[in-house]
Design a protein around this motif. Structure first.
Motif, PDB file in Angstrom:
ATOM      1  N   ALA A   1     -34.536  21.432   3.806  1.00  0.00           N
ATOM      2  CA  ALA A   1     -33.159  21.374   4.644  1.00  0.00           C
ATOM      3  C   ALA A   1     -32.226  20.240   4.191  1.00  0.00           C
ATOM      4  N   GLY A   2     -30.933  20.453   4.619  1.00  0.00           N
ATOM      5  CA  GLY A   2     -30.270  19.299   4.484  1.00  0.00           C
ATOM      6  C   GLY A   2     -29.738  19.169   3.076  1.00  0.00           C
ATOM      7  N   THR A   3     -28.917  18.251   3.055  1.00  0.00           N
ATOM      8  CA  THR A   3     -28.228  17.849   1.658  1.00  0.00           C
ATOM      9  C   THR A   3     -28.945  16.812   1.004  1.00  0.00           C
ATOM     10  N   GLU A   4     -30.318  16.218   1.366  1.00  0.00           N
ATOM     11  CA  GLU A   4     -31.134  15.206   0.645  1.00  0.00           C
ATOM     12  C   GLU A   4     -32.480  15.492   0.565  1.00  0.00           C
ATOM     13  N   PHE A   5     -32.881  14.972  -0.575  1.00  0.00           N
ATOM     14  CA  PHE A   5     -34.217  14.868  -0.846  1.00  0.00           C
ATOM     15  C   PHE A   5     -35.239  13.619  -0.523  1.00  0.00           C
ATOM     16  N   ASP A   6     -36.377  13.883   0.085  1.00  0.00           N
ATOM     17  CA  ASP A   6     -37.394  12.539   0.377  1.00  0.00           C
ATOM     18  C   ASP A   6     -38.011  12.540  -0.968  1.00  0.00           C
ATOM     19  N   THR A   7     -37.865  10.927  -1.471  1.00  0.00           N
ATOM     20  CA  THR A   7     -38.622  10.936  -2.711  1.00  0.00           C
ATOM     21  C   THR A   7     -40.004  10.976  -2.686  1.00  0.00           C
ATOM     22  N   ARG A   8     -40.607  11.115  -1.695  1.00  0.00           N
ATOM     23  CA  ARG A   8     -41.935  11.362  -1.437  1.00  0.00           C
ATOM     24  C   ARG A   8     -42.465  12.736  -1.973  1.00  0.00           C
ATOM     25  N   GLU A   9     -41.353  13.684  -1.594  1.00  0.00           N
ATOM     26  CA  GLU A   9     -41.555  14.931  -2.221  1.00  0.00           C
ATOM     27  C   GLU A   9     -41.324  15.036  -3.540  1.00  0.00           C
ATOM     28  N   CYS A  10     -40.203  14.306  -4.106  1.00  0.00           N
ATOM     29  CA  CYS A  10     -40.042  14.351  -5.504  1.00  0.00           C
ATOM     30  C   CYS A  10     -41.200  13.732  -6.307  1.00  0.00           C
ATOM     31  N   GLU A  11     -41.963  12.900  -5.710  1.00  0.00           N
ATOM     32  CA  GLU A  11     -43.420  12.161  -6.167  1.00  0.00           C
ATOM     33  C   GLU A  11     -44.366  13.175  -6.322  1.00  0.00           C
ATOM     34  N   ARG A  12     -44.571  13.967  -5.135  1.00  0.00           N
ATOM     35  CA  ARG A  12     -45.579  15.013  -5.193  1.00  0.00           C
ATOM     36  C   ARG A  12     -45.295  15.916  -6.223  1.00  0.00           C
TER      37      ARG A  12
ATOM     38  N   ASP B   1     -48.996  10.233 -18.304  1.00  0.00           N
ATOM     39  CA  ASP B   1     -49.391   9.716 -16.731  1.00  0.00           C
ATOM     40  C   ASP B   1     -47.876   9.364 -16.291  1.00  0.00           C
ATOM     41  N   LEU B   2     -47.846   9.407 -15.057  1.00  0.00           N
ATOM     42  CA  LEU B   2     -46.566   9.093 -14.275  1.00  0.00           C
ATOM     43  C   LEU B   2     -46.980   7.806 -13.293  1.00  0.00           C
ATOM     44  N   GLU B   3     -46.172   6.816 -13.585  1.00  0.00           N
ATOM     45  CA  GLU B   3     -46.158   5.731 -12.747  1.00  0.00           C
ATOM     46  C   GLU B   3     -44.980   5.928 -11.717  1.00  0.00           C
ATOM     47  N   TRP B   4     -45.106   6.105 -10.442  1.00  0.00           N
ATOM     48  CA  TRP B   4     -43.847   6.320  -9.704  1.00  0.00           C
ATOM     49  C   TRP B   4     -43.773   5.073  -8.485  1.00  0.00           C
ATOM     50  N   THR B   5     -42.866   4.322  -8.892  1.00  0.00           N
ATOM     51  CA  THR B   5     -42.482   2.977  -8.049  1.00  0.00           C
ATOM     52  C   THR B   5     -41.365   3.206  -7.028  1.00  0.00           C
ATOM     53  N   LEU B   6     -40.542   4.291  -6.922  1.00  0.00           N
ATOM     54  CA  LEU B   6     -39.594   4.578  -5.966  1.00  0.00           C
ATOM     55  C   LEU B   6     -40.174   4.437  -4.545  1.00  0.00           C
ATOM     56  N   PRO B   7     -39.455   3.523  -3.595  1.00  0.00           N
ATOM     57  CA  PRO B   7     -40.379   3.749  -2.368  1.00  0.00           C
ATOM     58  C   PRO B   7     -39.764   4.896  -1.583  1.00  0.00           C
ATOM     59  N   PRO B   8     -40.297   5.253  -0.343  1.00  0.00           N
ATOM     60  CA  PRO B   8     -40.155   6.503   0.399  1.00  0.00           C
ATOM     61  C   PRO B   8     -38.407   6.375   0.818  1.00  0.00           C
ATOM     62  N   MET B   9     -37.658   7.215   0.576  1.00  0.00           N
ATOM     63  CA  MET B   9     -36.135   7.138   0.975  1.00  0.00           C
ATOM     64  C   MET B   9     -35.522   8.468   0.646  1.00  0.00           C
ATOM     65  N   PHE B  10     -34.479   8.794   0.995  1.00  0.00           N
ATOM     66  CA  PHE B  10     -33.630  10.058   0.943  1.00  0.00           C
ATOM     67  C   PHE B  10     -32.633   9.805   0.022  1.00  0.00           C
ATOM     68  N   LEU B  11     -32.510  10.566  -1.092  1.00  0.00           N
ATOM     69  CA  LEU B  11     -31.562  10.851  -2.215  1.00  0.00           C
ATOM     70  C   LEU B  11     -30.501  11.916  -2.090  1.00  0.00           C
ATOM     71  N   PRO B  12     -29.322  11.678  -2.222  1.00  0.00           N
ATOM     72  CA  PRO B  12     -28.616  12.998  -2.042  1.00  0.00           C
ATOM     73  C   PRO B  12     -29.195  14.297  -3.047  1.00  0.00           C
ATOM     74  N   LYS B  13     -29.334  15.242  -2.778  1.00  0.00           N
ATOM     75  CA  LYS B  13     -29.751  16.363  -3.358  1.00  0.00           C
ATOM     76  C   LYS B  13     -29.560  16.400  -4.714  1.00  0.00           C
ATOM     77  N   ASN B  14     -28.342  16.239  -5.427  1.00  0.00           N
ATOM     78  CA  ASN B  14     -27.842  16.379  -6.643  1.00  0.00           C
ATOM     79  C   ASN B  14     -28.248  15.197  -7.646  1.00  0.00           C
ATOM     80  N   LYS B  15     -28.493  14.013  -6.754  1.00  0.00           N
ATOM     81  CA  LYS B  15     -29.034  12.893  -7.371  1.00  0.00           C
ATOM     82  C   LYS B  15     -30.549  13.086  -7.664  1.00  0.00           C
ATOM     83  N   ALA B  16     -31.368  13.440  -6.597  1.00  0.00           N
ATOM     84  CA  ALA B  16     -32.645  13.710  -6.686  1.00  0.00           C
ATOM     85  C   ALA B  16     -33.039  14.810  -7.716  1.00  0.00           C
TER      86      ALA B  16
END
Length: 223
Positions: free
Chosen positions: A78-89, A101-116
């Motif tokens: 929902a909405g116009t932002e993506f949670d970086t935790r969902e992106c990591e998952r 292998d993927l090393e994900w260091t982004l903190p939990p945050m919301f990014l605008p949908k197109n940026k994510a």
């Protein structure tokens, strides 16, 4: 500098659909072959192999579909932002079937949908730079709204790995490939399109065995 290529919406959609189909045809075909083997009494000795093939192919298809949903589609979020935790998952699901292998260091945050979505597409390109295995580190820096996204892909020559610059990627990201855009390069082109929509510049460079891929705010967009 060559003029930017402007694709009609239907052409962009068709090429992205073609890209998704290309990614899915092999694992879906493997599932079908495995099921046919299991249904054939004459191939009973191959049953265990067929079950393993079906399981592996189904995992690949699910990973690619879920990633495509986030990277290319509107997504059910929902909405116009993506949670970086969902992106990591979703990223980790894809890399479970990739050699790197993927090393994900982004903190939990919301990014605008197109940026994510741009980040997820950048991750696909970085993955293609280490086809024999390696490591990709995803990071973010900067103030909210002025974030810089960085992906660093590295490989280990001692493990017979190699870091490559994806063919034609720079022209596709810039939106002005001399020979035009086709389904093979549409994902790179789409990544550049998302960057322009986000008013960001993309930089990709390969030095030794390290590929650095960065998206940063355009100079005239910085505060």
């Amino acid at each position: 500098m060559a003029d930017l290529i402007e694709l009609e919406a239907n052409d962009l959609a068709a090429m992205l659909c073609s890209r998704v189909c290309h990614d899915l045809i092999n694992p879906v075909g493997a599932v079908n072959n495995g099921l046919q083997t299991l249904a054939d009494p004459a191939q009973a000795s191959m049953a265990d192999f067929a079950r393993e093939m079906v399981a592996n192919a189904a995992q690949q298809a699910q990973a690619k579909l879920e990633y495509a949903r986030l990277a290319f589609g509107a997504s059910s979020m929902a909405g116009t932002e993506f949670d970086t935790r969902e992106c990591e998952r979703v990223g980790q699901i894809l890399f479970a079937i990739e050699k790197a292998d993927l090393e994900w260091t982004l903190p939990p945050m919301f990014l605008p949908k197109n940026k994510a979505k741009m980040l997820m597409n950048m991750l696909l390109i970085a993955s293609g730079a280490v086809p024999r295995g390696g490591k990709i580190v995803a990071s973010i820096s900067g103030e909210p709204g002025q974030e810089t996204l960085t992906l660093v892909a590295t490989s280990d020559p001692e493990k017979k790995q190699k870091t490559l610059m994806p063919m034609g990627v720079e022209e596709m990201l810039a939106g002005n490939p001399e020979e035009g855009v086709d389904a093979r390069g549409i994902q790179h082109f789409y990544t550049g399109l998302l960057a322009r929509m986000n008013k960001m510049d993309l930089s990709i460079k390969l030095e030794d065995s390290v590929l650095t891929f960065t998206a940063s705010p355009k100079a005239d967009e910085k505060a």
